[in-house]
Structure formats: C-alpha cells, structure tokens
Enzyme design. Structure first.
Site, PDB file in Angstrom:
ATOM      1  N   GLU A   1       0.819  -1.209   0.000  1.00 34.43           N
ATOM      2  CA  GLU A   1       0.000   0.000   0.000  1.00 34.43           C
ATOM      3  C   GLU A   1       0.855   1.263   0.000  1.00 34.43           C
ATOM      4  OE1 GLU A   1      -4.122  -1.372   2.063  1.00 34.43           O
ATOM      5  OE2 GLU A   1      -2.479  -0.991   3.456  1.00 34.43           O
TER       6      GLU A   1
ATOM      7  N   TYR B   1     -11.237  18.564  19.421  1.00 37.49           N
ATOM      8  CA  TYR B   1      -9.992  17.935  18.981  1.00 37.49           C
ATOM      9  C   TYR B   1     -10.153  17.228  17.644  1.00 37.49           C
ATOM     10  CZ  TYR B   1      -7.551  19.103  23.240  1.00 37.49           C
ATOM     11  OH  TYR B   1      -6.939  19.796  24.250  1.00 37.49           O
TER      12      TYR B   1
END
Length: 213
Positions: free
Chosen positions: A79, A125
């Site tokens: 990948e 966040y």
C-alpha cells in the site's frame, strides 16, 4: 551524510515505537496497517509488506527514494502508493499513518454517511486534528485506481477514509499523523455509540472558530 544517518536512526526507532503502541492498543491487527516518514533528503522510511506493526525491526524498514523507488531494507508495504499519493499532493506532509482500525472501518461501510464529510464534528480535537473527512470509494486492494481516487482529494484533505478499508492520515510529523489517526478512530467510536440518539455536535460557528486558531 552523518546527519542524515543520525536522523534515519532516530526515525526508525520512532516508527517502531509508534507501530507497537498502535498494535498493542488494538488500533491495528495482524499485518494490517502501515506507517511512513519522509526524511529531510526526500527519501522515505516505510513499514515492510506483511509486517505486524507490533513487531517491527528498525533495521528492516524499507527506504524509498523521493520518486518511490525501493532503495534498501525489506520490500515496502503493497500500500506504499497510498503514502506516495499523500506526499505528492501534500508537500508539507512529513509522515503518513494508514490503519484498519475497527470503528473507522465500521463507519466506512455504513450506507447513510455523507461521502463529502463522513463524521460529524463531535469534539474540538476532532475538528482541529482531522477536520473534514471525505470517503474514497471502494477499490480492491492493489487496484491502481485507488491511488488516483486518493490523489484527487489528498490536496484538500490530510485525512481520508477508504470505503470498506480504513483511514489514511498525513501529518507534518509522525506524532501529528498518529494523534490525528487516533482522534479519527475515537470519533468513529463515539459516532457509533451515539447512533440513534439526539446529537449536539459543534455548530458551524464553533467549527469555523476552531479552524481559525
């Protein structure tokens, strides 16, 4: 040359430490997931193919040239193209983390998500570390069309979710990429926990304020 070698030695250790942390906390399993860091000379250190992030050997990490050619170490993850797409489209990216983390993958197979922005802004966040999260359509593992699909959105988003697969997250540093990937996974978990409940996500005004900070 000595500076590059010193940098590479430190980064090799960092990659192995982050890999072990992710694996030991169940954010990746078996030989899934991969990590890369771009060095100051433009080359990239990357986890090898068929390697568990919990058992990485610093000396066996793959090193790739700036154009993606394998220079030394074990053969890189299959990948690698996902990482190369991020680096190509995001010149300031210094690291990429790709996981098959459970809750993010679960969200990626839901039928009723917005492909332009998969998860709601549940926390400050999440907005600051991930922002908007597009869904990249499903392609079979190794299909080169996946690279083009990721490349088409990587310039605008440092985090993407691959359908029926998992997240790919870039950061200026390895820790930035790690923390953003972890925040994405935690928000996916919250999203699934809250399914069917009335939500109070951050307002567009609150999101805009966070993005200007």
């Amino acid at each position: 040359m000595s500076a590059i070698l010193s940098e590479a030695t430190r980064i090799r250790d960092d990659i192995c430490a982050v890999g072990a942390s992710l694996f030991n906390r169940g954010l990746t399993a078996g030989s899934t997931g991969n990590i890369s860091v771009r060095l100051s000379d433009g080359s990239t250190l990357m986890t090898p193919t068929n390697a568990s992030l919990g058992e990485l050997d610093p000396a066996r990490l793959s090193r790739l040239s700036p154009d993606g050619a394998h220079l030394d170490g074990d053969r890189p993850t299959k990948e690698a193209f996902l990482h190369n797409c991020m680096y190509c489209e995001r010149p300031n990216a210094g690291a990429v983390v790709h996981l098959h983390s459970t809750h993010a993958v679960a969200v990626s197979v839901l039928a009723d998500i917005d492909p332009a922005d998969v998860l709601p802004p549940l926390t400050a966040y999440y907005v600051m570390r991930v922002g908007t999260l597009p869904l990249v359509p499903y392609f079979a593992p190794g299909d080169e069309a996946l690279a083009q699909a990721v490349k088409s959105v990587a310039g605008r988003h440092h985090a993407v979710l691959l359908a029926n697969h998992g997240p790919v997250v870039a950061g200026t540093t390895l820790r930035d990429a790690q923390y953003a990937a972890e925040e994405l996974e935690e928000t996916a978990r919250l999203h699934l926990m809250l399914d069917g409940r009335a939500l109070r996500p951050l307002t567009p005004e609150q999101v805009a304020d966070l993005r200007t900070r």
